[in-house]
Design a protein around this motif. Structure first.
Motif, short mmCIF file in Angstrom:
data_model
loop_
_atom_site.label_atom_id
_atom_site.label_comp_id
_atom_site.label_asym_id
_atom_site.label_seq_id
_atom_site.Cartn_x
_atom_site.Cartn_y
_atom_site.Cartn_z
N LEU A 41 0.85 -1.20 0.00
CA LEU A 41 0.00 0.00 0.00
C LEU A 41 0.88 1.24 0.00
O LEU A 41 1.95 1.25 0.60
N GLY A 42 0.43 2.30 -0.66
CA GLY A 42 1.12 3.58 -0.58
C GLY A 42 1.80 4.05 -1.85
O GLY A 42 2.21 5.20 -1.95
N SER A 43 1.91 3.17 -2.86
CA SER A 43 2.58 3.57 -4.10
C SER A 43 1.70 4.48 -4.94
O SER A 43 0.49 4.28 -5.02
N GLU A 44 2.31 5.46 -5.56
CA GLU A 44 1.58 6.32 -6.51
C GLU A 44 1.18 5.55 -7.76
O GLU A 44 0.34 6.00 -8.54
N HIS A 45 1.79 4.39 -7.97
CA HIS A 45 1.51 3.58 -9.16
C HIS A 45 0.64 2.36 -8.85
O HIS A 45 0.44 1.51 -9.72
N GLY A 46 0.14 2.29 -7.62
CA GLY A 46 -0.82 1.26 -7.28
C GLY A 46 -0.21 -0.04 -6.77
O GLY A 46 1.00 -0.27 -6.87
N VAL A 47 -1.09 -0.89 -6.22
CA VAL A 47 -0.68 -2.17 -5.66
C VAL A 47 -0.07 -3.07 -6.73
O VAL A 47 0.93 -3.76 -6.50
N GLU A 48 -0.66 -3.06 -7.92
CA GLU A 48 -0.19 -3.94 -9.00
C GLU A 48 1.27 -3.68 -9.33
O GLU A 48 2.04 -4.62 -9.61
N ASN A 49 1.70 -2.42 -9.30
CA ASN A 49 3.09 -2.07 -9.58
C ASN A 49 4.04 -2.77 -8.62
O ASN A 49 5.09 -3.29 -9.01
N LEU A 50 3.66 -2.81 -7.33
CA LEU A 50 4.50 -3.44 -6.32
C LEU A 50 4.50 -4.95 -6.47
O LEU A 50 5.55 -5.60 -6.37
N VAL A 51 3.33 -5.52 -6.71
CA VAL A 51 3.24 -6.97 -6.89
C VAL A 51 4.04 -7.40 -8.13
O VAL A 51 4.73 -8.42 -8.11
N ASN A 52 3.97 -6.61 -9.20
CA ASN A 52 4.77 -6.91 -10.40
C ASN A 52 6.26 -6.92 -10.07
O ASN A 52 7.02 -7.76 -10.56
N GLY A 53 6.68 -5.98 -9.23
CA GLY A 53 8.09 -5.94 -8.81
C GLY A 53 8.48 -7.21 -8.07
O GLY A 53 9.58 -7.73 -8.24
N ALA A 54 7.56 -7.70 -7.23
CA ALA A 54 7.83 -8.94 -6.50
C ALA A 54 8.01 -10.11 -7.45
O ALA A 54 8.90 -10.96 -7.27
N TYR A 55 7.19 -10.16 -8.51
CA TYR A 55 7.31 -11.25 -9.48
C TYR A 55 8.62 -11.16 -10.27
O TYR A 55 9.25 -12.17 -10.57
N ILE A 56 9.03 -9.95 -10.59
CA ILE A 56 10.31 -9.78 -11.29
C ILE A 56 11.46 -10.28 -10.41
O ILE A 56 12.42 -10.87 -10.91
N ALA A 57 11.33 -10.07 -9.10
CA ALA A 57 12.41 -10.42 -8.16
C ALA A 57 12.41 -11.89 -7.76
O ALA A 57 13.37 -12.35 -7.15
N LYS A 58 11.36 -12.63 -8.09
CA LYS A 58 11.25 -14.02 -7.63
C LYS A 58 12.53 -14.81 -7.90
O LYS A 58 13.13 -14.71 -8.96
N SER A 59 12.94 -15.60 -6.89
CA SER A 59 14.20 -16.32 -6.98
C SER A 59 14.12 -17.59 -6.13
O SER A 59 13.32 -17.67 -5.18
N ASN A 60 14.94 -18.56 -6.47
CA ASN A 60 15.05 -19.76 -5.65
C ASN A 60 15.80 -19.50 -4.35
O ASN A 60 15.82 -20.34 -3.46
N LEU A 61 16.41 -18.32 -4.25
CA LEU A 61 17.24 -18.02 -3.08
C LEU A 61 16.44 -17.49 -1.89
O LEU A 61 16.92 -17.52 -0.77
N PHE A 62 15.25 -16.96 -2.14
CA PHE A 62 14.47 -16.38 -1.05
C PHE A 62 12.98 -16.45 -1.36
O PHE A 62 12.57 -16.66 -2.49
#
Length: 381
Positions: free
Chosen positions: A33-54
């Motif tokens: 919550l809190g992004s000027e670009h919305g929740v989807e922007n943050l969730v998309n960032g999480a998907y880009i960062a997905k890794s087997n390491l964490f």
């Protein structure tokens, strides 16, 4: 699978076996919550960062995702839950926005410089390391070195940006070095060299760690991250970084409300780096070494000339829950403003919000606190 990913996996396995934590993955939180670009922007960032390491844990409203979600309804509840998950050890670090750090804690940013495509640490980008400007920048240097070491730079080269007070900071850091503190200085790319850096050095990333005052560092973060997008979408770099302090152990990393998905992804990876690099213990060790090198004496020599004589000792009132924020107070007046409220029987604490210094008081005493500060000339609000 790329060679780098394969090597990362094997390294993770080796580290896990060595530490006895095989099978236990690092968990990185991300508030949504809190992004000027919305929740989807943050969730998309999480998907880009997905890794087997964490693993990634989202803290925010319910969304359609295969990632773990801890549901909350608003930003205040979100940060309470974030702190609960951090303090319990359920998550190892968290990436968030609009978080108030105590005085003494500042965030260490990580950018990619445009001239050479080199990573550079910016120390610092939000928060206030100390109310004395020179002391703050000396502390920023230690925060930057600690962060650089935690992400794998064994002997970071430190540069001091040519802002007001740079030469005093240089003197203090070189005195620490002469007393045995292990710090290496960068050389400016300009003909006259030296560890005091110019704008050119910012662009090429001449040092590993660029030390500056926080307000300047904040501006540089915004410029480096959004100079190709027009300013309303931060597309480059790793965000404003982890809050670092002498005795601070929460691993909270900051994004801007304008940070786009690529920066969100990099900030999550940055969080993983500082967890695996054990930034908490590294920073404690850096300060231990600095204090052995007479850090306190050096800082005392800076501040004693500002000391006032015949200052009335003010007794602190009984502690209360403080949630009302009062802004508009100059950083140099912050502690005096708190003392003035104590003098009037109002319990208060100092802090740092996204827009600058704040005084925190109990909601029920908010109006009288504002009136007191206006009357004393500390704020016009």
């Amino acid at each position: 699978m790329s060679k780098k990913v394969i090597s990362d996996v094997f390294l993770e396995i080796a580290n896990a076996i060595e530490s006895g934590e095989f099978g236990k993955k690092v968990k990185i939180g991300l508030t949504t919550l809190g992004s000027e670009h919305g929740v989807e922007n943050l969730v998309n960032g999480a998907y880009i960062a997905k890794s087997n390491l964490f693993e990634i844990v989202l803290i925010g409203p319910k969304v359609d995702t295969d990632l773990e979600v801890v549901e909350v309804n608003d930003e205040k509840e979100m940060h309470v839950k974030m702190e609960e998950l951090l303090d319990s050890g359920y998550i190892d670090a968290c990436v968030t926005m609009h978080y108030n750090f105590p005085i003494g804690v500042s965030t260490v940013g990580r950018v990619i410089t445009p001239a050479k495509g080199k990573e550079m640490i910016l120390a610092t980008t939000t928060g206030t390391s100390a109310t004395n400007r020179i002391e703050a920048m000396v502390r920023n240097a230690i925060y930057g070195v600690s962060t650089a070491k935690s992400i794998g730079i064994k002997t970071p080269k430190v540069g001091i940006l040519n802002v007001d007070g740079a030469r005093q900071v240089e003197k203090c850091l070189k005195e620490l070095q002469a007393n045995g503190y292990d710090i290496d200085f960068a050389e400016s790319i300009r003909a006259d060299g030296g560890c005091v850096m110019r704008g050119n050095d910012l662009l090429v990333g001449a040092p590993d760690v660029m030390v500056t005052d926080t307000l300047s560092g904040n501006i540089f973060m915004k410029v480096f991250s959004s100079f190709t997008t027009g300013g309303d979408y931060e597309a480059h770099g790793f965000g404003y970084g982890p809050g670092v302090g002498e005795n601070y152990d929460r691993r909270v990393l900051i994004l801007s409300r304008a940070s786009g998905s690529p920066v969100v992804a990099n900030a999550i990876k940055y969080a993983y780096d500082i967890v695996k690099g054990d930034i908490t213990n590294i920073s404690k060790n850096e300060f231990k070494n600095a204090k052995t090198a007479k850090f306190d004496d050096i800082i005392s020599s800076l501040t004693k000339k500002e000391a006032k004589t015949n200052v009335e000792e003010v007794k602190m009132p009984d502690k209360e829950v403080v949630t009302r924020q009062i802004s508009g107070i100059d950083i140099m007046d912050l502690e005096e403003a708190v003392s003035e409220l104590w003098r009037q029987g109002v319990y208060a604490e100092s802090g740092m919000g996204c827009t600058g210094p704040i005084v925190l008081v109990n909601d029920a005493k908010g109006d009288i606190a504002v009136e007191t500060l206006i009357k004393a000339g500390y704020t016009a609000k």
